[in-house]
Design a protein around this motif. Structure first.
Motif, PDB file in Angstrom:
ATOM      1  N   ASP A 192       0.830  -1.212   0.000  1.00 53.45           N
ATOM      2  CA  ASP A 192       0.000   0.000   0.000  1.00 53.45           C
ATOM      3  C   ASP A 192       0.863   1.260   0.000  1.00 53.45           C
ATOM      4  O   ASP A 192       0.551   2.231  -0.701  1.00 53.45           O
ATOM      5  N   GLU A 193       1.928   1.255   0.784  1.00 55.64           N
ATOM      6  CA  GLU A 193       2.831   2.414   0.843  1.00 55.64           C
ATOM      7  C   GLU A 193       3.489   2.659  -0.514  1.00 55.64           C
ATOM      8  O   GLU A 193       3.604   3.805  -0.958  1.00 55.64           O
ATOM      9  N   GLU A 194       3.883   1.577  -1.158  1.00 56.30           N
ATOM     10  CA  GLU A 194       4.528   1.704  -2.479  1.00 56.30           C
ATOM     11  C   GLU A 194       3.539   2.234  -3.512  1.00 56.30           C
ATOM     12  O   GLU A 194       3.880   3.067  -4.351  1.00 56.30           O
ATOM     13  N   ALA A 195       2.299   1.758  -3.449  1.00 57.28           N
ATOM     14  CA  ALA A 195       1.271   2.221  -4.388  1.00 57.28           C
ATOM     15  C   ALA A 195       0.974   3.702  -4.179  1.00 57.28           C
ATOM     16  O   ALA A 195       0.809   4.457  -5.142  1.00 57.28           O
ATOM     17  N   GLU A 196       0.922   4.128  -2.913  1.00 57.95           N
ATOM     18  CA  GLU A 196       0.659   5.533  -2.604  1.00 57.95           C
ATOM     19  C   GLU A 196       1.802   6.412  -3.104  1.00 57.95           C
ATOM     20  O   GLU A 196       1.580   7.506  -3.631  1.00 57.95           O
ATOM     21  N   GLN A 197       3.030   5.917  -2.959  1.00 56.91           N
ATOM     22  CA  GLN A 197       4.193   6.662  -3.445  1.00 56.91           C
ATOM     23  C   GLN A 197       4.154   6.810  -4.962  1.00 56.91           C
ATOM     24  O   GLN A 197       4.444   7.879  -5.506  1.00 56.91           O
ATOM     25  N   GLU A 198       3.788   5.726  -5.650  1.00 53.04           N
ATOM     26  CA  GLU A 198       3.675   5.773  -7.110  1.00 53.04           C
ATOM     27  C   GLU A 198       2.580   6.749  -7.539  1.00 53.04           C
ATOM     28  O   GLU A 198       2.753   7.498  -8.501  1.00 53.04           O
ATOM     29  N   ASN A 199       1.459   6.744  -6.819  1.00 55.72           N
ATOM     30  CA  ASN A 199       0.368   7.667  -7.132  1.00 55.72           C
ATOM     31  C   ASN A 199       0.793   9.116  -6.924  1.00 55.72           C
ATOM     32  O   ASN A 199       0.440  10.004  -7.710  1.00 55.72           O
ATOM     33  N   GLU A 200       1.547   9.349  -5.857  1.00 59.73           N
ATOM     34  CA  GLU A 200       2.018  10.709  -5.566  1.00 59.73           C
ATOM     35  C   GLU A 200       2.971  11.192  -6.655  1.00 59.73           C
ATOM     36  O   GLU A 200       2.890  12.334  -7.103  1.00 59.73           O
ATOM     37  N   GLU A 201       3.872  10.316  -7.096  1.00 58.19           N
ATOM     38  CA  GLU A 201       4.798  10.674  -8.169  1.00 58.19           C
ATOM     39  C   GLU A 201       4.044  10.956  -9.458  1.00 58.19           C
ATOM     40  O   GLU A 201       4.387  11.875 -10.205  1.00 58.19           O
ATOM     41  N   TYR A 202       2.989  10.161  -9.714  1.00 53.01           N
ATOM     42  CA  TYR A 202       2.172  10.359 -10.913  1.00 53.01           C
ATOM     43  C   TYR A 202       1.458  11.710 -10.855  1.00 53.01           C
ATOM     44  O   TYR A 202       1.418  12.447 -11.846  1.00 53.01           O
ATOM     45  N   ARG A 203       0.908  12.052  -9.662  1.00 50.83           N
ATOM     46  CA  ARG A 203       0.223  13.333  -9.509  1.00 50.83           C
ATOM     47  C   ARG A 203       1.176  14.511  -9.716  1.00 50.83           C
ATOM     48  O   ARG A 203       0.820  15.513 -10.347  1.00 50.83           O
ATOM     49  N   LYS A 204       2.397  14.373  -9.209  1.00 50.85           N
ATOM     50  CA  LYS A 204       3.394  15.438  -9.363  1.00 50.85           C
ATOM     51  C   LYS A 204       3.757  15.649 -10.836  1.00 50.85           C
ATOM     52  O   LYS A 204       3.904  16.770 -11.305  1.00 50.85           O
ATOM     53  N   LYS A 205       3.896  14.539 -11.562  1.00 55.94           N
ATOM     54  CA  LYS A 205       4.224  14.624 -12.990  1.00 55.94           C
ATOM     55  C   LYS A 205       3.095  15.301 -13.767  1.00 55.94           C
ATOM     56  O   LYS A 205       3.335  16.143 -14.635  1.00 55.94           O
ATOM     57  N   LYS A 206       1.835  14.919 -13.452  1.00 60.17           N
ATOM     58  CA  LYS A 206       0.683  15.521 -14.128  1.00 60.17           C
ATOM     59  C   LYS A 206       0.596  17.014 -13.831  1.00 60.17           C
ATOM     60  O   LYS A 206       0.317  17.820 -14.723  1.00 60.17           O
ATOM     61  N   LEU A 207       0.877  17.386 -12.571  1.00 60.85           N
ATOM     62  CA  LEU A 207       0.835  18.789 -12.181  1.00 60.85           C
ATOM     63  C   LEU A 207       1.923  19.580 -12.900  1.00 60.85           C
ATOM     64  O   LEU A 207       1.683  20.694 -13.382  1.00 60.85           O
ATOM     65  N   LEU A 208       3.116  18.973 -12.997  1.00 57.06           N
ATOM     66  CA  LEU A 208       4.227  19.636 -13.684  1.00 57.06           C
ATOM     67  C   LEU A 208       3.912  19.840 -15.161  1.00 57.06           C
ATOM     68  O   LEU A 208       4.183  20.906 -15.731  1.00 57.06           O
ATOM     69  N   LEU A 209       3.314  18.822 -15.790  1.00 60.55           N
ATOM     70  CA  LEU A 209       2.928  18.935 -17.194  1.00 60.55           C
ATOM     71  C   LEU A 209       1.885  20.023 -17.398  1.00 60.55           C
ATOM     72  O   LEU A 209       1.930  20.790 -18.356  1.00 60.55           O
ATOM     73  N   LEU A 210       0.931  20.111 -16.461  1.00 61.23           N
ATOM     74  CA  LEU A 210      -0.117  21.120 -16.537  1.00 61.23           C
ATOM     75  C   LEU A 210       0.459  22.527 -16.401  1.00 61.23           C
ATOM     76  O   LEU A 210       0.103  23.437 -17.156  1.00 61.23           O
ATOM     77  N   GLN A 211       1.395  22.695 -15.453  1.00 58.62           N
ATOM     78  CA  GLN A 211       2.032  23.998 -15.241  1.00 58.62           C
ATOM     79  C   GLN A 211       2.851  24.404 -16.459  1.00 58.62           C
ATOM     80  O   GLN A 211       2.820  25.557 -16.895  1.00 58.62           O
ATOM     81  N   THR A 212       3.573  23.426 -17.031  1.00 57.48           N
ATOM     82  CA  THR A 212       4.393  23.697 -18.225  1.00 57.48           C
ATOM     83  C   THR A 212       3.511  24.114 -19.398  1.00 57.48           C
ATOM     84  O   THR A 212       3.827  25.031 -20.151  1.00 57.48           O
ATOM     85  N   SER A 213       2.364  23.439 -19.531  1.00 57.27           N
ATOM     86  CA  SER A 213       1.443  23.723 -20.613  1.00 57.27           C
ATOM     87  C   SER A 213       0.844  25.126 -20.458  1.00 57.27           C
ATOM     88  O   SER A 213       0.722  25.885 -21.425  1.00 57.27           O
ATOM     89  N   GLU A 214       0.499  25.494 -19.211  1.00 56.34           N
ATOM     90  CA  GLU A 214      -0.069  26.821 -18.950  1.00 56.34           C
ATOM     91  C   GLU A 214       0.949  27.918 -19.229  1.00 56.34           C
ATOM     92  O   GLU A 214       0.619  28.966 -19.805  1.00 56.34           O
ATOM     93  N   GLU A 215       2.197  27.692 -18.836  1.00 54.25           N
ATOM     94  CA  GLU A 215       3.262  28.664 -19.088  1.00 54.25           C
ATOM     95  C   GLU A 215       3.477  28.863 -20.581  1.00 54.25           C
ATOM     96  O   GLU A 215       3.679  29.973 -21.057  1.00 54.25           O
ATOM     97  N   HIS A 216       3.409  27.757 -21.318  1.00 55.29           N
ATOM     98  CA  HIS A 216       3.579  27.824 -22.760  1.00 55.29           C
ATOM     99  C   HIS A 216       2.439  28.625 -23.413  1.00 55.29           C
ATOM    100  O   HIS A 216       2.668  29.439 -24.308  1.00 55.29           O
ATOM    101  N   MET A 217       1.203  28.420 -22.932  1.00 54.16           N
ATOM    102  CA  MET A 217       0.048  29.130 -23.459  1.00 54.16           C
ATOM    103  C   MET A 217       0.125  30.615 -23.142  1.00 54.16           C
ATOM    104  O   MET A 217      -0.222  31.466 -23.975  1.00 54.16           O
ATOM    105  N   ASN A 218       0.615  30.947 -21.926  1.00 57.70           N
ATOM    106  CA  ASN A 218       0.732  32.355 -21.530  1.00 57.70           C
ATOM    107  C   ASN A 218       1.742  33.119 -22.388  1.00 57.70           C
ATOM    108  O   ASN A 218       1.572  34.286 -22.697  1.00 57.70           O
ATOM    109  N   ARG A 219       2.815  32.414 -22.763  1.00 62.62           N
ATOM    110  CA  ARG A 219       3.838  33.057 -23.600  1.00 62.62           C
ATOM    111  C   ARG A 219       3.279  33.402 -24.978  1.00 62.62           C
ATOM    112  O   ARG A 219       3.680  34.357 -25.612  1.00 62.62           O
ATOM    113  N   ARG A 220       2.363  32.554 -25.446  1.00 60.77           N
ATOM    114  CA  ARG A 220       1.773  32.774 -26.775  1.00 60.77           C
ATOM    115  C   ARG A 220       0.774  33.933 -26.723  1.00 60.77           C
ATOM    116  O   ARG A 220       0.531  34.602 -27.694  1.00 60.77           O
TER     117      ARG A 220
END
Length: 372
Positions: free
Chosen positions: A344-372
C-alpha cells in the motif's frame, strides 16, 4: 543431495520459460497493371497477451512452432483493391519479453490484451512495386517468460518458502525436507478481509554462484526482476546445501542472498524488501534470533569475521523483519499485515509521483500558453 539435484534438473524440463518461434507475415496479393489495381497487403502476425496461457500449451498446440499469416487477395476487375490477408494471432502468457534470435529485446507483453506486432505482412502489388507483390517479414523470435507478482519469495533451498506460500495463500506447492522441492515458480494469492489480493511468487531456491548460472541460476533469478517487492526467507538455524558445502549462519545467508541478487542485477537491491526469519519453533531459535538482530543492526562490526566472497558491495534495506514459524503459524498474520502495508505504501508513493508529474505537465502547458 546430489542425486536429488539431478532429478530436479530432469523435472525442470517440464516447465518452459522460453520458446523459440518462426513467424512470417503474409505475402501481398498480385496487382492489376492494366487497370492500376492494387493487391491486398499480406496479413500480420501478432502476439496477444492472454491469461491462463502458458508457453508449454503453445508448444503442445503448435509443435512446429511456425506462425504464418494469410496472403493478400489479388486485384481483379471485380475488386481493384484486393483485401488484406488474414492476420495470425498467437496467444501468449502475461509477463513475456520478445527477443530477436540474437538476444536483443524488441517488446514486452505484461497485461491481458496487450499486442505486439511480430511480423508485418508484405505490400500488395501496386505502382510503387511495379505491381509485383512483396513477401512478408520473416524472422525467428524468442519468447522469454518472467513472472509478474507483487511479492517474490527469495531464499536458499529448505528455507521454508513453499510452506510459507501455503500458509499465506491457497496455493498448494510441493513441500518436503530435501533441497530443491520447488522446481518451478509457484503463484499464490493472499486474500484480505476487504477483498484486497496480493500475488506472491515462490521462486525456486538459489545456491551460491547462481548469478554465474550455477544450478538453476539465471532460469530463476530472472523471475525476481518482475516482482514489485522482495521477501527474503531465511532459516534461523542457518543453511547447508550438502555435506560437501560450507555451513552458513542466518546472517551469512542474508549476506549471500544479497550478493547473489547484486551480482546478477544490481537494480534488484533497490526493490522494497521484507525479511522473514523462519523456523522459530526450533530449539535455540530465540537465542539465534537475538544474535542475528545484533548482527543486522551493526553489520560492519561483524564483516571482518567473514570471508570476502560472502560480503556484497551494497546492502539490502529491510522495511520490516518478522520472526515466523510456518510449522506453528507464529508471526504469519503479522507478516501478511506487513506485506499489505508495504504494498500500500509503495502504491501511494507511485500515485504521488504520478500526480506530481501531471501537475508539472499542466504547469508547463499553462506557461507555454501564456507566452503565446
Amino acid at each position: 543431495m546430489v542425486r536429488g539435484g539431478a532429478a530436479v534438473l530432469r523435472k525442470y524440463g517440464n516447465f518452459i520459460d522460453d520458446l523459440r518461434l518462426y513467424v512470417r507475415g503474409g505475402t501481398g496479393g498480385m496487382g492489376y497493371p492494366r487497370l492500376g489495381g492494387e493487391g491486398g497487403r499480406g496479413g500480420d502476425v501478432w502476439f496477444v497477451a492472454q491469461e491462463r496461457t502458458t508457453l508449454k500449451s503453445i508448444r503442445e498446440k503448435y509443435p512446429l512452432k511456425r506462425f504464418v499469416a494469410g496472403t493478400g487477395a489479388n486485384s481483379s476487375v471485380k475488386a481493384l483493391k484486393g483485401e488484406k490477408g488474414k492476420d495470425c494471432e498467437v496467444h501468449v502468457p502475461l509477463g513475456i519479453s520478445v527477443l530477436c534470435d540474437d538476444g536483443k529485446e524488441i517488446g514486452e507483453l505484461n497485461a491481458a490484451g496487450e499486442r505486439f506486432l511480430a511480423a508485418r505482412g508484405g505490400l500488395g502489388g501496386c505502382l510503387a512495386t511495379n505491381f509485383v507483390p512483396c513477401k512478408g517479414q520473416r524472422r525467428i523470435v524468442r519468447l522469454d517468460l518472467k513472472l509478474i507478482a507483487d511479492v517474490g519469495l527469495v531464499g536458499f533451498p529448505n528455507a521454508g518458502k513453499s510452506s510459507l506460500l501455503s500458509k499465506v495463500s491457497h496455493a498448494k506447492p510441493e513441500i518436503a525436507n530435501y533441497a530443491f522441492t520447488t522446481i518451478q515458480p509457484q503463484l499464490g494469492k493472499i486474500m484480505y478481509a476487504d477483498y484486497k489480493q496480493i500475488l506472491v511468487a515462490d521462486l525456486p531456491g538459489l545456491i551460491e554462484g547462481a548469478h554465474a548460472n550455477r544450478g538453476m541460476g539465471h532460469k530463476f533469478l530472472k523471475h525476481v526482476e518482475r516482482t514489485k517487492q522482495l521477501l527474503l526467507v531465511v532459516d534461523i538455524s542457518g543453511f547447508q546445501l550438502s555435506v560437501k558445502t560450507q555451513f552458513r549462519t542466518a546472517f551469512e545467508t542474508i549476506l549471500l542472498l544479497t550478493k547473489e541478487l547484486e551480482l546478477y542485477k544490481e537494480e534488484l537491491l533497490t526493490k522494497p524488501a521484507l525479511l522473514a526469519i523462519n523456523k522459530m519453533d526450533l530449539p535455540c531459535a530465540k537465542d539465534n534470533l537475538n544474535e542475528l538482530m545484533k548482527q543486522l543492526q551493526n553489520p560492519q562490526d561483524y564483516l571482518h569475521l567473514l570471508e570476502e566472497e560472502v560480503i556484497s558491495t551494497n546492502t539490502l534495506e529491510f522495511k520490516d523483519i518478522i520472526p515466523i514459524s510456518t510449522h506453528t503459524g507464529e508471526g504469519i498474520e503479522e507478516l501478511k499485515a506487513c506485506i499489505r502495508k508495504s504494498i500500500d505504501e509503495e502504491a501511494e508513493q507511485e500515485n504521488e509521483e504520478y500526480r506530481k508529474k501531471k501537475l508539472l505537465l499542466l504547469q508547463t502547458s499553462e506557461e507555454h500558453m501564456n507566452r503565446r
